[in-house]
Scaffold this motif. Sequence first.
Motif, PDB file in Angstrom:
ATOM      1  N   ARG A 137       0.822  -1.213   0.000  1.00 28.64           N
ATOM      2  CA  ARG A 137       0.000   0.000   0.000  1.00 28.64           C
ATOM      3  C   ARG A 137       0.847   1.250   0.000  1.00 28.64           C
ATOM      4  O   ARG A 137       0.335   2.354  -0.144  1.00 28.64           O
ATOM      5  N   PHE A 138       2.156   1.076   0.218  1.00 21.10           N
ATOM      6  CA  PHE A 138       2.983   2.258   0.462  1.00 21.10           C
ATOM      7  C   PHE A 138       4.195   2.391  -0.452  1.00 21.10           C
ATOM      8  O   PHE A 138       5.058   3.206  -0.200  1.00 21.10           O
ATOM      9  N   SER A 156      -0.634   2.144  10.327  1.00 22.51           N
ATOM     10  CA  SER A 156       0.147   1.187   9.541  1.00 22.51           C
ATOM     11  C   SER A 156       1.566   1.680   9.349  1.00 22.51           C
ATOM     12  O   SER A 156       2.510   0.890   9.363  1.00 22.51           O
ATOM     13  N   GLY A 157       1.700   2.992   9.145  1.00 17.25           N
ATOM     14  CA  GLY A 157       3.036   3.567   8.987  1.00 17.25           C
ATOM     15  C   GLY A 157       3.873   3.314  10.229  1.00 17.25           C
ATOM     16  O   GLY A 157       5.025   2.873  10.152  1.00 17.25           O
ATOM     17  N   THR A 172       8.279  -2.072   1.970  1.00 14.19           N
ATOM     18  CA  THR A 172       7.546  -0.842   2.259  1.00 14.19           C
ATOM     19  C   THR A 172       6.271  -1.126   3.071  1.00 14.19           C
ATOM     20  O   THR A 172       5.742  -0.246   3.722  1.00 14.19           O
ATOM     21  N   ASP A 173       5.776  -2.383   3.015  1.00  5.19           N
ATOM     22  CA  ASP A 173       4.514  -2.678   3.716  1.00  5.19           C
ATOM     23  C   ASP A 173       4.473  -4.112   4.249  1.00  5.19           C
ATOM     24  O   ASP A 173       3.681  -4.937   3.798  1.00  5.19           O
ATOM     25  N   PHE A 217       4.393  -5.311  -5.569  1.00  2.00           N
ATOM     26  CA  PHE A 217       3.429  -4.798  -6.538  1.00  2.00           C
ATOM     27  C   PHE A 217       2.668  -3.635  -5.915  1.00  2.00           C
ATOM     28  O   PHE A 217       2.113  -3.788  -4.818  1.00  2.00           O
ATOM     29  N   PRO A 218       2.635  -2.487  -6.591  1.00  9.76           N
ATOM     30  CA  PRO A 218       1.894  -1.360  -6.001  1.00  9.76           C
ATOM     31  C   PRO A 218       0.395  -1.643  -5.979  1.00  9.76           C
ATOM     32  O   PRO A 218      -0.159  -2.121  -6.961  1.00  9.76           O
TER      33      PRO A 218
END
Length: 391
Positions: A137-138, A156-157, A172-173, A217-218
Amino acid sequence: MNMPQSDLVQAVDAVGKPLELAIVLPTFNERNNLETLVERLDAALQGIAWEAIVVDDNSPDGTADMARQISLRDPRLRVIQRIGRRGLSSAAIEGMCATASPVVAVMDADHQHDPKLLPGMLRAIQSGEYDLSYASRFCEGASTEAWNRPDRVKASGFANNLARKVTGVQLTDPMSGFFMLRTETLRADAHRLSGVGFKILLDILATVETPLRVKEFPLDFAARAEGESKLDRTVVFEFLVGLYDKWLGRIIPTRFALFGTIGAVGVIVHMAVLSAFLTAFGGPGMKGQLVGAFEVGQTIAAVCAMTFNFFLNNALTYADKRLTGFVPLMRGWAKFALTCSVGLTANVGVSAILVHYGIHEYPAALVGVVMASVWNFALSSKFVWGKYGAN
Ligand code: GDD
Ligand code: MN
């Protein structure tokens, strides 16, 4: 009878290929999302031999029944209905272990994860270049705008940052709930996964011996279609619990650690109530007027602390077995009070014996307290929140 290898019938999907991909869909109250989700999977996975496994924790809305109805028409959908169990991670693990497919994905059943990403994720693994694909997601190109939940993006961050720091996993996530890997990779380490909470991807990454080659994957993280989130209220708390479970859970069981921590906070509550009571009614000027101010204060403080412990344990330690509704709560409270009073009697008895045999008061008191908490924990886990409890 011994059949020659070539005569063995191979299970072949309607697309004419052996099973390639299983999609595990953990569900809790997702009844109205399933039908459209299977349609979207079907559309996205044209030409791929797939099955989907709903792992439902006996949702009150009848999600499992709905899944069975769909699978009568479309046997690519299967159902695991778990009774008396809760938890996203453990549902995902059980689903992933329940397929013969060489590759397995996990995704949310509420349409927040786009099935269109699946074929690309599968190709990355089938190419042999990657061991795990996941939707972030990020990362660059991803978006959480449609989610419309800045509070959750923040939470989440925070969790992702902490996770990266403590586990060294550089994604990143790592909290993403949408990923895919070879089933044999999963099975090799499944017995070492914690199964607590929801951070299953992070758990897999932190547990496997050989680092996995990961393809990102974005993801355009959508808003939930129907129903409501189950993780909203507890996301950060569950995350911390999950980390604890991974690190120290084997030494001191997670639930007991929570129970003990809440118990310790309960002692503070007790002292605060007692001192407030004594300040109000037990001042030097009042002495004599109110007989036994200390006894009354001590009793009120104990009831307050115990009530506080009961509600906190119900909300946190036993979040997955939470008692709700006035009558079950009152019944649970009474059982908890009974358990605690037996624990208290044992506590006082044992520490008095120890003091009698010459052990110093404080270590003796500590032994009494530890013993009583083990007792309270063991009994209340069975009689208040366990299989002999109200639920
Ligand atoms: N079997 C089972 N048992 N399924 C569950 C449980 C459970 O206790 N709790 C949640 N689920 C299912 C939901 O029905 C849904 O299909 C999926 O797991 C995700 O749950 P949501 O309640 O929709 O979670 P969310 O959208 O708030 O959380 C998102 O972010 C998390 C990280 O912050 C999801 O993408 C999660 O997968 C992700 O870990
Ligand atoms: Mn969701």
